[in-house]
Design a protein around this motif. Structure first.
Motif, PDB file in Angstrom:
ATOM      1  N   ARG A   4       2.453  -1.384  -7.723  1.00  0.00           N
ATOM      2  CA  ARG A   4       1.721  -1.870  -6.566  1.00  0.00           C
ATOM      3  C   ARG A   4       0.949  -3.128  -6.907  1.00  0.00           C
ATOM      4  O   ARG A   4       0.962  -4.119  -6.170  1.00  0.00           O
ATOM      5  N   ILE A   5       0.280  -3.142  -8.062  1.00  0.00           N
ATOM      6  CA  ILE A   5      -0.496  -4.308  -8.494  1.00  0.00           C
ATOM      7  C   ILE A   5       0.432  -5.503  -8.730  1.00  0.00           C
ATOM      8  O   ILE A   5       0.127  -6.626  -8.351  1.00  0.00           O
ATOM      9  N   MET A   6       1.601  -5.240  -9.307  1.00  0.00           N
ATOM     10  CA  MET A   6       2.563  -6.305  -9.546  1.00  0.00           C
ATOM     11  C   MET A   6       3.039  -6.922  -8.232  1.00  0.00           C
ATOM     12  O   MET A   6       3.148  -8.140  -8.098  1.00  0.00           O
ATOM     13  N   VAL A   7       3.299  -6.076  -7.253  1.00  0.00           N
ATOM     14  CA  VAL A   7       3.758  -6.555  -5.947  1.00  0.00           C
ATOM     15  C   VAL A   7       2.646  -7.351  -5.256  1.00  0.00           C
ATOM     16  O   VAL A   7       2.896  -8.424  -4.702  1.00  0.00           O
ATOM     17  N   LEU A   8       1.425  -6.839  -5.308  1.00  0.00           N
ATOM     18  CA  LEU A   8       0.307  -7.547  -4.698  1.00  0.00           C
ATOM     19  C   LEU A   8       0.057  -8.880  -5.383  1.00  0.00           C
ATOM     20  O   LEU A   8      -0.353  -9.852  -4.756  1.00  0.00           O
ATOM     21  N   LYS A  26       0.822  -1.214   0.000  1.00  0.00           N
ATOM     22  CA  LYS A  26       0.000   0.000   0.000  1.00  0.00           C
ATOM     23  C   LYS A  26       0.852   1.260   0.000  1.00  0.00           C
ATOM     24  O   LYS A  26       0.396   2.318  -0.404  1.00  0.00           O
ATOM     25  N   SER A  27       2.090   1.153   0.460  1.00  0.00           N
ATOM     26  CA  SER A  27       2.960   2.327   0.496  1.00  0.00           C
ATOM     27  C   SER A  27       3.607   2.626  -0.859  1.00  0.00           C
ATOM     28  O   SER A  27       4.226   3.665  -1.026  1.00  0.00           O
ATOM     29  N   ILE A  28       3.441   1.746  -1.843  1.00  0.00           N
ATOM     30  CA  ILE A  28       3.993   1.960  -3.183  1.00  0.00           C
ATOM     31  C   ILE A  28       3.063   2.897  -3.940  1.00  0.00           C
ATOM     32  O   ILE A  28       1.879   2.602  -4.119  1.00  0.00           O
ATOM     33  N   GLU A  29       3.602   4.023  -4.401  1.00  0.00           N
ATOM     34  CA  GLU A  29       2.783   5.037  -5.058  1.00  0.00           C
ATOM     35  C   GLU A  29       2.406   4.657  -6.491  1.00  0.00           C
ATOM     36  O   GLU A  29       1.293   4.938  -6.927  1.00  0.00           O
ATOM     37  N   ASP A  30       3.302   4.051  -7.228  1.00  0.00           N
ATOM     38  CA  ASP A  30       3.039   3.693  -8.620  1.00  0.00           C
ATOM     39  C   ASP A  30       1.998   2.562  -8.650  1.00  0.00           C
ATOM     40  O   ASP A  30       2.260   1.453  -8.177  1.00  0.00           O
ATOM     41  N   PRO A  31       0.801   2.820  -9.234  1.00  0.00           N
ATOM     42  CA  PRO A  31      -0.269   1.818  -9.193  1.00  0.00           C
ATOM     43  C   PRO A  31       0.077   0.523  -9.925  1.00  0.00           C
ATOM     44  O   PRO A  31      -0.298  -0.560  -9.474  1.00  0.00           O
ATOM     45  N   ILE A  32       0.797   0.601 -11.012  1.00  0.00           N
ATOM     46  CA  ILE A  32       1.156  -0.605 -11.762  1.00  0.00           C
ATOM     47  C   ILE A  32       2.130  -1.456 -10.957  1.00  0.00           C
ATOM     48  O   ILE A  32       1.958  -2.671 -10.835  1.00  0.00           O
TER      49      ILE A  32
END
Length: 117
Positions: free
Chosen positions: A111-115, A103-109
């Motif tokens: 963030r989705i990759m990490v999730l 959730k602390s990752i600002e870049d949405p793409i």
């Protein structure tokens, strides 16, 4: 053991049963080991796991609200170490929670990759 921690430890042991004193002693040793190893992890889960390895109380026993006074003493001792060494117990739980990190990752793409991982 630091003098301020020692004072609090002795206050917690005061008017406690032998079993509670033994548990506080084990928790103190675990926390001291964390300090010597320069670990910033004073989460109840980690301290409970290490305590259990030394024959002490498990994490669930520290968290339980059944015997409020005794379990509060255990949590207070852990919080004392966490405060003294400048990290909050909740902060360690946030660090170990991968969803919180994502959730602390600002870049949405990204963030989705990490999730997704």
């Amino acid at each position: 053991m630091d003098d301020s921690i020692k004072i609090i430890y002795e206050e917690l042991c005061e008017s406690s049963s032998n079993k509670v004193k033994e548990t506080l002693e084990i928790l103190s040793k675990v926390c001291e080991t964390q300090v010597k190893n320069k670990s910033r992890d004073f989460s109840i889960a980690s301290i409970g796991r290490l305590s259990q390895d030394m024959g002490g109380i498990k994490a669930q026993g520290i968290r339980n609200k059944d015997k409020k006074e005794n379990n509060k003493k255990y949590r207070d001792l852990i919080k004392t170490y966490a405060i003294k060494y400048e990290i909050s117990v909740t902060e360690t739980e946030k660090i170990s929670n991968p969803l919180h990190l994502a959730k602390s990752i600002e870049d949405p793409i990204l963030r989705i990759m990490v999730l997704d991982l």
